[in-house]
Design an enzyme around this catalytic site. Structure first.
Site, PDB file in Angstrom:
ATOM      1  N   ARG A 121      37.990  55.077  41.389  1.00  0.00           N
ATOM      2  CA  ARG A 121      37.380  54.715  40.037  1.00  0.00           C
ATOM      3  C   ARG A 121      36.675  53.652  39.939  1.00  0.00           C
ATOM      4  NH1 ARG A 121      42.797  55.804  38.509  1.00  0.00           N
ATOM      5  NH2 ARG A 121      42.977  57.934  37.645  1.00  0.00           N
ATOM      6  N   LYS A 143      21.259  53.872  37.796  1.00  0.00           N
ATOM      7  CA  LYS A 143      21.260  55.110  37.776  1.00  0.00           C
ATOM      8  C   LYS A 143      21.752  55.681  39.000  1.00  0.00           C
ATOM      9  CE  LYS A 143      17.840  56.586  33.879  1.00  0.00           C
ATOM     10  NZ  LYS A 143      16.740  57.074  33.529  1.00  0.00           N
ATOM     11  N   GLU A 185       3.843  54.854  41.182  1.00  0.00           N
ATOM     12  CA  GLU A 185       4.897  54.481  40.077  1.00  0.00           C
ATOM     13  C   GLU A 185       4.460  52.857  39.720  1.00  0.00           C
ATOM     14  OE1 GLU A 185       7.756  55.574  38.570  1.00  0.00           O
ATOM     15  OE2 GLU A 185       7.926  57.393  39.628  1.00  0.00           O
ATOM     16  N   LYS A 227      10.677  46.184  35.222  1.00  0.00           N
ATOM     17  CA  LYS A 227      11.939  47.055  35.039  1.00  0.00           C
ATOM     18  C   LYS A 227      13.447  46.285  34.562  1.00  0.00           C
ATOM     19  CE  LYS A 227      14.420  50.891  36.545  1.00  0.00           C
ATOM     20  NZ  LYS A 227      14.528  52.201  37.195  1.00  0.00           N
ATOM     21  N   GLU A 237      19.434  53.892  28.332  1.00  0.00           N
ATOM     22  CA  GLU A 237      18.385  54.948  27.893  1.00  0.00           C
ATOM     23  C   GLU A 237      18.330  55.455  26.447  1.00  0.00           C
ATOM     24  OE1 GLU A 237      16.264  56.925  31.179  1.00  0.00           O
ATOM     25  OE2 GLU A 237      15.654  58.438  29.561  1.00  0.00           O
ATOM     26  N   ARG A 241      14.203  52.275  27.377  1.00  0.00           N
ATOM     27  CA  ARG A 241      13.943  52.934  28.836  1.00  0.00           C
ATOM     28  C   ARG A 241      13.322  54.059  29.147  1.00  0.00           C
ATOM     29  NH1 ARG A 241      19.038  52.109  33.359  1.00  0.00           N
ATOM     30  NH2 ARG A 241      17.744  53.025  34.834  1.00  0.00           N
ATOM     31  N   ASN A 245       9.584  56.743  31.436  1.00  0.00           N
ATOM     32  CA  ASN A 245       9.362  58.086  32.090  1.00  0.00           C
ATOM     33  C   ASN A 245       7.919  58.340  31.750  1.00  0.00           C
ATOM     34  OD1 ASN A 245      11.928  58.503  32.734  1.00  0.00           O
ATOM     35  ND2 ASN A 245      12.546  59.054  30.764  1.00  0.00           N
ATOM     36  N   HIS A 248       6.227  61.365  33.571  1.00  0.00           N
ATOM     37  CA  HIS A 248       7.327  62.045  33.914  1.00  0.00           C
ATOM     38  C   HIS A 248       7.496  63.500  33.339  1.00  0.00           C
ATOM     39  CE1 HIS A 248       7.665  58.357  36.345  1.00  0.00           C
ATOM     40  NE2 HIS A 248       8.977  58.773  36.993  1.00  0.00           N
ATOM     41  N   HIS A 252       7.781  65.798  36.356  1.00  0.00           N
ATOM     42  CA  HIS A 252       8.844  66.635  36.869  1.00  0.00           C
ATOM     43  C   HIS A 252       8.798  68.168  36.869  1.00  0.00           C
ATOM     44  CE1 HIS A 252      11.950  63.045  35.656  1.00  0.00           C
ATOM     45  NE2 HIS A 252      11.493  62.926  37.005  1.00  0.00           N
ATOM     46  N   HIS A 265       7.222  62.687  44.727  1.00  0.00           N
ATOM     47  CA  HIS A 265       7.318  62.629  43.333  1.00  0.00           C
ATOM     48  C   HIS A 265       6.329  61.802  42.701  1.00  0.00           C
ATOM     49  CE1 HIS A 265       9.543  61.183  40.010  1.00  0.00           C
ATOM     50  NE2 HIS A 265       9.346  59.852  40.144  1.00  0.00           N
TER      51      HIS A 265
END
Ligand code: GLY
Length: 364
Positions: A121, A143, A185, A227, A237, A241, A245, A248, A252, A265
């Protein structure tokens, strides 16, 4: 050397950035008073390139170290790899204080972070990223997760690290295309928050990583600062946040439509930013000169791989399946000028279709 704080109350943590910092990892962890027992999750390649100075530093600080080796690459970012880590942690009889050190690029960071978040946990985790993309983005912000056959990052949780330790000198062994992937990026951070950062990337990137080590460290620090500030304000997010993106939504879909094989990417995000700017000129008052400035910064890093023979409706199909397609409408992060973006909801589908069609047509 700089320390940037991610401010999340009792879960706040430092991002330590400095050339040569890898060999101080042990001392940094000791000062943070984390566990004496550590498990380093990494790949064979990263351990053979950079493992020695890390282990030496940990042992010098009297920390116990056990390595756990996982396979490299996006195709191994799966529950099966997480299962391997669980088995290793169980064999090592770790307890809830044992520190997991994620040592590698974005894939290692996401998987090791997820294993740490879920085993017993939740174990504490420290990120020691080894790619530019991970140093400026994925290692910061908590993330974690893995892919499913049906899509990327579909299983995951937020699990903030206890620290992020960034040594830009590790990038000297990064393949040039991977370095460029991170630079796109960095352009993103410039567009969303800092005109000066966009200039820094545009002016100095060709000298990275070897010929301008200070400039590279400065660029990484600026990206990490942005960031950290965004994550500190919106950890999960709910709104702000999302600006991370930028580029993106289309990026994506390009990655998915090319089966994650033709583009890195960053390259996908590079194309995505240029297309988003075309939308922003129509829908968000982005001036043509500002769009041209951003597009030039993207293209100056290196010509983006061609999207020849890619069908627009194939890309569009992936956009419709994306998390960002909510209630039958598109949500885009669109630039208003360099340094400022808006989250634009209800972007009309015909506008998206038309930009995508004409961009791909121009590539054929
Ligand atoms: N890479 C986007 C985020 O961390 O939110």
């Amino acid at each position: 050397m700089s320390t940037i704080q991610v401010a999340l109350g009792s879960r706040s943590y430092p991002i330590e950035i400095g050339n040569g910092l890898l060999s101080q990892t042990g001392a940094i962890l000791q000062a943070l008073q984390l566990s004496q027992n550590t498990v380093v999750v990494s790949s064979k390649r990263i351990l053979s390139l950079h493992g020695e100075p890390l282990f030496r530093s940990l042992r010098r600080a009297a920390l116990n170290v056990a390595p756990v080796v996982i396979p490299e690459g996006e195709r191994h970012k799966t529950l099966a790899t997480v299962d391997k880590i669980y088995h290793a942690l169980s064999r090592l009889r770790v307890n809830r204080k044992t520190l997991v050190i994620a040592f590698g690029g974005g894939v290692v960071g996401d998987i090791a972070g997820f294993a740490a978040a879920s085993y017993l946990r939740g174990l504490p985790c420290v990120q020691v990223p080894t790619t530019l993309l991970a140093q400026i983005d994925s290692a910061i912000g908590g993330k974690t997760g893995v892919n499913l056959p049906s899509g990327k990052n579909l299983v995951g949780v937020f699990h903030q690290p206890r620290a992020v330790i960034v040594d830009p000198l590790l990038l000297s062994t990064l393949p040039p295309r991977e370095l460029r992937s991170g630079l796109y990026e960095a352009v993103k951070y410039g567009v969303i928050r800092s005109s000066a950062l966009l200039d820094l990337v545009a002016q100095k990137h060709s000298r990275f990583p070897q010929r301008d080590k200070q400039g590279l460290e400065q660029m990484i620090t600026e990206c990490a600062r942005i960031k950290a500030e965004i994550v500190s304000q919106d950890e999960t997010e709910s709104e702000l946040r999302m600006i991370l993106n930028y580029g993106h939504t289309l990026g994506h879909a390009l990655e998915a439509a090319t089966h994650y094989k033709r583009l890195t990417h960053g390259e996908a995000i590079g194309h995505g930013m240029i297309m988003a700017n075309q939308l922003a000129e129509r829908l968000n008052n982005l001036e043509a000169s500002e769009a041209a400035r951003i597009n030039a910064a993207v293209q100056h890093i290196a010509p983006l791989p061609s999207l020849r023979q890619l069908r627009w409706n194939e890309v569009y199909r992936h956009m419709l399946a994306d998390k960002k397609f909510v209630d039958q409408s598109f949500r885009f992060v669109l630039a208003r000028r360099v340094g400022h973006v808006d989250i634009v909801k209800d972007v009309p589908r015909p506008a998206v279709e038309s930009v995508l069609r004409s961009y791909l047509h121009a590539q054929s």
